[in-house]
Design a protein around this motif. Structure first.
Motif, PDB file in Angstrom:
ATOM      1  N   ARG A 188      30.894   0.230  22.444  1.00  0.00           N
ATOM      2  CA  ARG A 188      29.671   0.737  21.805  1.00  0.00           C
ATOM      3  C   ARG A 188      28.759  -0.399  21.374  1.00  0.00           C
ATOM      4  N   TYR A 189      29.344  -1.542  21.038  1.00  0.00           N
ATOM      5  CA  TYR A 189      28.522  -2.690  20.664  1.00  0.00           C
ATOM      6  C   TYR A 189      27.822  -3.281  21.879  1.00  0.00           C
ATOM      7  N   LEU A 190      28.558  -3.392  22.990  1.00  0.00           N
ATOM      8  CA  LEU A 190      27.976  -3.956  24.210  1.00  0.00           C
ATOM      9  C   LEU A 190      27.041  -2.974  24.893  1.00  0.00           C
ATOM     10  N   ASP A 191      27.452  -1.696  24.955  1.00  0.00           N
ATOM     11  CA  ASP A 191      26.664  -0.648  25.617  1.00  0.00           C
ATOM     12  C   ASP A 191      26.468   0.507  24.645  1.00  0.00           C
ATOM     13  N   PRO A 192      25.482   0.406  23.768  1.00  0.00           N
ATOM     14  CA  PRO A 192      25.273   1.468  22.774  1.00  0.00           C
ATOM     15  C   PRO A 192      24.881   2.786  23.423  1.00  0.00           C
ATOM     16  N   SER A 193      25.055   3.855  22.685  1.00  0.00           N
ATOM     17  CA  SER A 193      24.723   5.187  23.199  1.00  0.00           C
ATOM     18  C   SER A 193      23.224   5.305  23.438  1.00  0.00           C
ATOM     19  N   PRO A 194      22.811   6.153  24.404  1.00  0.00           N
ATOM     20  CA  PRO A 194      21.373   6.361  24.639  1.00  0.00           C
ATOM     21  C   PRO A 194      20.681   6.914  23.411  1.00  0.00           C
ATOM     22  N   ILE A 195      19.418   6.593  23.272  1.00  0.00           N
ATOM     23  CA  ILE A 195      18.609   7.068  22.145  1.00  0.00           C
ATOM     24  C   ILE A 195      17.688   8.179  22.635  1.00  0.00           C
ATOM     25  N   THR A 196      17.702   9.302  21.943  1.00  0.00           N
ATOM     26  CA  THR A 196      16.868  10.442  22.330  1.00  0.00           C
ATOM     27  C   THR A 196      15.413  10.175  21.941  1.00  0.00           C
ATOM     28  N   LEU A 197      14.521  10.183  22.926  1.00  0.00           N
ATOM     29  CA  LEU A 197      13.099   9.953  22.676  1.00  0.00           C
ATOM     30  C   LEU A 197      12.303  11.253  22.646  1.00  0.00           C
ATOM     31  N   ILE A 198      12.694  12.196  23.505  1.00  0.00           N
ATOM     32  CA  ILE A 198      12.036  13.504  23.558  1.00  0.00           C
ATOM     33  C   ILE A 198      13.118  14.572  23.626  1.00  0.00           C
ATOM     34  N   LYS A 199      12.965  15.612  22.820  1.00  0.00           N
ATOM     35  CA  LYS A 199      13.916  16.722  22.839  1.00  0.00           C
ATOM     36  C   LYS A 199      13.147  18.036  22.773  1.00  0.00           C
ATOM     37  N   GLN A 200      13.311  18.852  23.811  1.00  0.00           N
ATOM     38  CA  GLN A 200      12.624  20.145  23.909  1.00  0.00           C
ATOM     39  C   GLN A 200      11.112  20.010  23.695  1.00  0.00           C
ATOM     40  N   GLY A 201      10.529  18.997  24.349  1.00  0.00           N
ATOM     41  CA  GLY A 201       9.087  18.810  24.313  1.00  0.00           C
ATOM     42  C   GLY A 201       8.555  18.119  23.080  1.00  0.00           C
ATOM     43  N   LEU A 202       9.427  17.734  22.153  1.00  0.00           N
ATOM     44  CA  LEU A 202       9.002  17.091  20.900  1.00  0.00           C
ATOM     45  C   LEU A 202       9.418  15.624  20.904  1.00  0.00           C
ATOM     46  N   ILE A 203       8.463  14.745  20.630  1.00  0.00           N
ATOM     47  CA  ILE A 203       8.745  13.306  20.582  1.00  0.00           C
ATOM     48  C   ILE A 203       9.480  12.982  19.292  1.00  0.00           C
ATOM     49  N   GLN A 204      10.581  12.268  19.422  1.00  0.00           N
ATOM     50  CA  GLN A 204      11.368  11.851  18.260  1.00  0.00           C
ATOM     51  C   GLN A 204      10.846  10.487  17.778  1.00  0.00           C
ATOM     52  N   PHE A 205       9.846  10.529  16.895  1.00  0.00           N
ATOM     53  CA  PHE A 205       9.148   9.308  16.510  1.00  0.00           C
ATOM     54  C   PHE A 205      10.067   8.312  15.816  1.00  0.00           C
ATOM     55  N   GLU A 206      11.024   8.811  15.016  1.00  0.00           N
ATOM     56  CA  GLU A 206      11.914   7.884  14.321  1.00  0.00           C
ATOM     57  C   GLU A 206      12.790   7.111  15.310  1.00  0.00           C
ATOM     58  N   ASN A 207      13.098   7.746  16.455  1.00  0.00           N
ATOM     59  CA  ASN A 207      13.915   7.068  17.460  1.00  0.00           C
ATOM     60  C   ASN A 207      13.110   6.063  18.284  1.00  0.00           C
ATOM     61  N   VAL A 264       5.209  13.009  35.144  1.00  0.00           N
ATOM     62  CA  VAL A 264       5.194  13.991  34.065  1.00  0.00           C
ATOM     63  C   VAL A 264       3.832  13.935  33.397  1.00  0.00           C
ATOM     64  N   GLU A 265       3.059  15.030  33.488  1.00  0.00           N
ATOM     65  CA  GLU A 265       1.705  15.053  32.920  1.00  0.00           C
ATOM     66  C   GLU A 265       1.655  15.710  31.547  1.00  0.00           C
ATOM     67  N   ASP A 266       2.741  16.412  31.162  1.00  0.00           N
ATOM     68  CA  ASP A 266       2.756  17.108  29.878  1.00  0.00           C
ATOM     69  C   ASP A 266       4.114  16.896  29.219  1.00  0.00           C
ATOM     70  N   VAL A 267       4.112  16.279  28.041  1.00  0.00           N
ATOM     71  CA  VAL A 267       5.362  15.967  27.360  1.00  0.00           C
ATOM     72  C   VAL A 267       6.109  17.228  26.961  1.00  0.00           C
ATOM     73  N   GLN A 268       5.408  18.344  26.796  1.00  0.00           N
ATOM     74  CA  GLN A 268       6.058  19.586  26.391  1.00  0.00           C
ATOM     75  C   GLN A 268       6.928  20.179  27.509  1.00  0.00           C
ATOM     76  N   VAL A 314       9.088  18.388  29.065  1.00  0.00           N
ATOM     77  CA  VAL A 314      10.302  17.566  29.101  1.00  0.00           C
ATOM     78  C   VAL A 314      11.352  18.174  28.189  1.00  0.00           C
ATOM     79  N   ALA A 315      12.521  18.476  28.753  1.00  0.00           N
ATOM     80  CA  ALA A 315      13.624  19.004  27.947  1.00  0.00           C
ATOM     81  C   ALA A 315      14.338  17.875  27.204  1.00  0.00           C
ATOM     82  N   LEU A 316      14.480  16.722  27.884  1.00  0.00           N
ATOM     83  CA  LEU A 316      15.200  15.607  27.277  1.00  0.00           C
ATOM     84  C   LEU A 316      14.767  14.302  27.922  1.00  0.00           C
ATOM     85  N   ALA A 317      14.507  13.305  27.098  1.00  0.00           N
ATOM     86  CA  ALA A 317      14.222  11.951  27.578  1.00  0.00           C
ATOM     87  C   ALA A 317      15.058  10.981  26.759  1.00  0.00           C
ATOM     88  N   LEU A 318      15.793  10.113  27.447  1.00  0.00           N
ATOM     89  CA  LEU A 318      16.722   9.206  26.777  1.00  0.00           C
ATOM     90  C   LEU A 318      16.373   7.754  27.075  1.00  0.00           C
TER      91      LEU A 318
END
Length: 233
Positions: free
Chosen positions: A96-115, A135-139, A141-145
């Motif tokens: 986990r230190y060398l290869d950390p888990s993916p960070i969720t950037l978009i979930k169900q069309g909503l941008i995760q600003f804190e991530n 992708v022309e519309d972020v809404q 997108v179901a998931l972006a990592l």
């Protein structure tokens, strides 16, 4: 073999030999490092690439630095890299230190600003990567990592995914791939062996050409051969 050691000056031949040996040595080292370190630089790969670049580069520009020491240091680093990679497979916390888990950037069309702050990327960069994925519309997108390798994986929501023959329950042909079987008059024997044929079999599909060496390009799909061009005689 004096070009291995540090000297006050090197002749032109010794510089050339030092460059050739370093090049071959790096090819062998890259082979031991494996494909992952070449295809995408992760945390450990990035550190190793910077270190190896400096270790080998200095003896190639400074005759007072011996090549032998750089090669020994490189071998040590390769061993440490392989050992670290192996430990990452055995110890989950180290992985986990060398290869950390993916960070969720978009979930169900909503941008995760804190991530976005965790990934240290801007909104402009995120939208730039989305445009690369058409992708022309972020809404939509179901998931972006944000992947550990520094790339963004984008998954479209179900209604916006392309329709496939499986969705329509259509009958399809088995998967095939086109491969060059003759290039500049030379036959790829591995493909012939794979389909259970010999060079004599090729003479029929390339007719009216009677000599394989006259074919500049021919491709095969299953057992169907197509000649795209002929060598100019």
């Amino acid at each position: 073999m004096d070009f291995f050691e540090s000297k006050e000056s090197l002749t032109a031949i010794e510089w050339i030999l030092r460059g050739i040996v370093s090049f071959i040595f790096l090819l062998i080292a890259a082979k031991f490092l494996g494909q992952r370190s070449i295809s995408q630089l992760r945390f450990l790969d990035f550190i190793l690439a910077l270190t190896l670049g400096n270790i080998i580069a200095h003896p190639l520009s400074d005759e007072e630095l011996g090549l032998k020491g750089s090669m020994i240091t490189t071998i040590v680093l390769i061993v440490l890299y392989i050992a670290t990679t192996w430990l990452g497979l055995k110890w989950p916390f180290f992985k986990r230190y060398l290869d950390p888990s993916p960070i969720t950037l978009i979930k169900q069309g909503l941008i995760q600003f804190e991530n976005l702050s965790k990934a240290r990327i801007s909104i402009d960069y995120l939208f730039s990567e989305l445009r690369k994925e058409k992708v022309e519309d972020v809404q939509k997108v179901a998931l972006a990592l944000w992947e550990p390798g520094g790339t963004i994986s984008v998954f479209m929501d179900t209604p916006y995914q392309p329709v496939t023959p499986a969705n329509l329950k259509l009958e399809t042909q088995p998967f095939t791939i086109l491969r060059p079987i003759i290039v500049d008059g030379k036959v790829d024997m591995s493909i012939l062996q794979e389909i259970g044929k010999d060079t004599g079999w090729l003479l029929t599909p390339i007719a009216p050409i009677s000599n394989i060496q006259e074919v500049s390009l021919a491709i095969v799909e299953n057992e169907t051969v197509r000649v795209f061009s002929r060598a100019k005689g």
